[in-house]
Motif scaffolding. Structure first.
Motif, PDB file in Angstrom:
ATOM      1  N   PHE A  90       0.836  -1.199   0.000  1.00  0.00           N
ATOM      2  CA  PHE A  90       0.000   0.000   0.000  1.00  0.00           C
ATOM      3  C   PHE A  90       0.875   1.255   0.000  1.00  0.00           C
ATOM      4  O   PHE A  90       0.627   2.197  -0.766  1.00  0.00           O
ATOM      5  N   LEU A  93       2.130   1.828  -3.471  1.00  0.00           N
ATOM      6  CA  LEU A  93       1.119   2.426  -4.342  1.00  0.00           C
ATOM      7  C   LEU A  93       0.948   3.917  -4.054  1.00  0.00           C
ATOM      8  O   LEU A  93       0.812   4.737  -4.975  1.00  0.00           O
ATOM      9  N   TYR A  98      -0.332   5.972  -7.557  1.00  0.00           N
ATOM     10  CA  TYR A  98      -1.052   5.153  -8.521  1.00  0.00           C
ATOM     11  C   TYR A  98      -2.474   5.687  -8.677  1.00  0.00           C
ATOM     12  O   TYR A  98      -3.197   5.832  -7.695  1.00  0.00           O
ATOM     13  N   PHE A 101      -6.594   3.675  -7.731  1.00  0.00           N
ATOM     14  CA  PHE A 101      -6.982   3.133  -6.430  1.00  0.00           C
ATOM     15  C   PHE A 101      -8.478   3.375  -6.239  1.00  0.00           C
ATOM     16  O   PHE A 101      -8.988   4.469  -6.497  1.00  0.00           O
ATOM     17  N   LEU A 113      -7.574  -3.949  -0.023  1.00  0.00           N
ATOM     18  CA  LEU A 113      -7.409  -2.755  -0.852  1.00  0.00           C
ATOM     19  C   LEU A 113      -7.952  -3.074  -2.233  1.00  0.00           C
ATOM     20  O   LEU A 113      -7.718  -4.170  -2.761  1.00  0.00           O
ATOM     21  N   LEU A 115      -8.283  -1.806  -6.315  1.00  0.00           N
ATOM     22  CA  LEU A 115      -7.772  -0.943  -7.367  1.00  0.00           C
ATOM     23  C   LEU A 115      -8.090  -1.592  -8.702  1.00  0.00           C
ATOM     24  O   LEU A 115      -8.644  -2.687  -8.771  1.00  0.00           O
TER      25      LEU A 115
END
Length: 269
Positions: A90, A93, A98, A101, A113, A115
């Motif tokens: 995480f 990212l 990123y 998400f 998580l 995405l």
């Protein structure tokens, strides 16, 4: 953490049709940390150092991008060994900023998580809670969806790093046309219904896991154009099973292989 000596089923492979191979490699290889282990013609196979699963990308540059949501893949889910491993990816990212998400949830059985990859394929990164902590209602699993404290998760990772080497393909979640039809197909492979009261969705598994397969009606029957990007097939290793290839109700190819010689994969905490 120990591994189950009695595991009978594991997801060991997934194939996606992709339009832009380099963009997908920038995500799966360069950001998440999978390695290219084979490249032949339009096909690229990737895996983590632990070789618990293979992700195959089939490059078709003229393929139309699959609209979301449509029948087929909702997400595939990568199971990390620990909360610290989830926190570290995480942070990676976050540091990479990123852009795709989509959110985070506490499901009681797990912390997740959500995405999408650069072509919109859903991806869940998660860690399981110890089985004694899983919520039940009577003798039925009672997964929930609550907000996950992302600041608290991030605080567990001082440094970022790619996916941990022993990360597995924990489950698949599919948009389907008919829940009863899809449930019957997966029960035919030896999975059992674990939770059937989640609105518009059901969850099936082997070995008492919370789910290896999720099915839902949330695409409302919408279909992608022929030849679109997205899920083409997946591989399931089942103990003492005769190898064969099936087609699931959504049209994906399901390769069944015998897992008898495989090491156990899903952790029991």
């Amino acid at each position: 953490m120990t591994k189950s000596p009695t595991q009978t089923l594991a997801l060991t492979g997934l194939t996606l049709r992709v339009q832009n191979l380099e963009r997908q490699l920038a995500f799966y290889r360069d950001l998440l940390g999978l390695e290219v282990i084979r490249q032949q013609g339009p096909q690229t196979d990737l895996a983590l150092p632990g070789r618990q699963f293979t992700l195959t990308l089939l490059h078709e540059p003229t393929a139309p991008l699959r609209p979301q949501p449509t029948l087929g893949l909702y997400h595939f889910a990568l199971l990390l060994p620990s909360r610290a491993d989830l926190a570290a990816i995480f942070r990676r990212l976050v540091e990479a900023r990123y852009p795709h998400f989509q959110g985070a949830s506490d499901h009681g059985v797990s912390e997740a998580l959500y995405l999408a990859d650069p072509e919109g394929n859903g991806l869940e990164l998660y860690r399981d809670r110890p089985r004694p902590e899983w919520p039940f209602r009577g003798d039925r699993l009672a997964m929930v969806t609550k907000a996950l404290d992302l600041e608290a998760l991030l605080s567990e990772a001082r440094n970022s790093r790619p996916l941990e080497a022993q990360t597995t393909l924990g489950h698949l979640h599919l948009h389907v046309r008919d829940l009863d039809e899809a449930q019957a197909f997966f029960e035919g492979l030896g999975l059992a219904l674990m939770q059937g009261d989640y609105p518009g969705a059901r969850f099936l598994a082997a070995d008492g896991y919370h789910h290896h397969i999720g099915i839902n009606l949330w695409a409302r029957g919408r279909t992608a154009p022929p030849g679109a990007t997205g899920l083409l097939g997946y591989r399931i290793a089942i103990r003492n099973q005769t190898p064969k290839t099936l087609t699931d109700p959504g049209g994906a190819q399901v390769q069944i292989v015998d897992s008898s010689g495989f090491p156990p994969i899903h952790p029991v905490q």
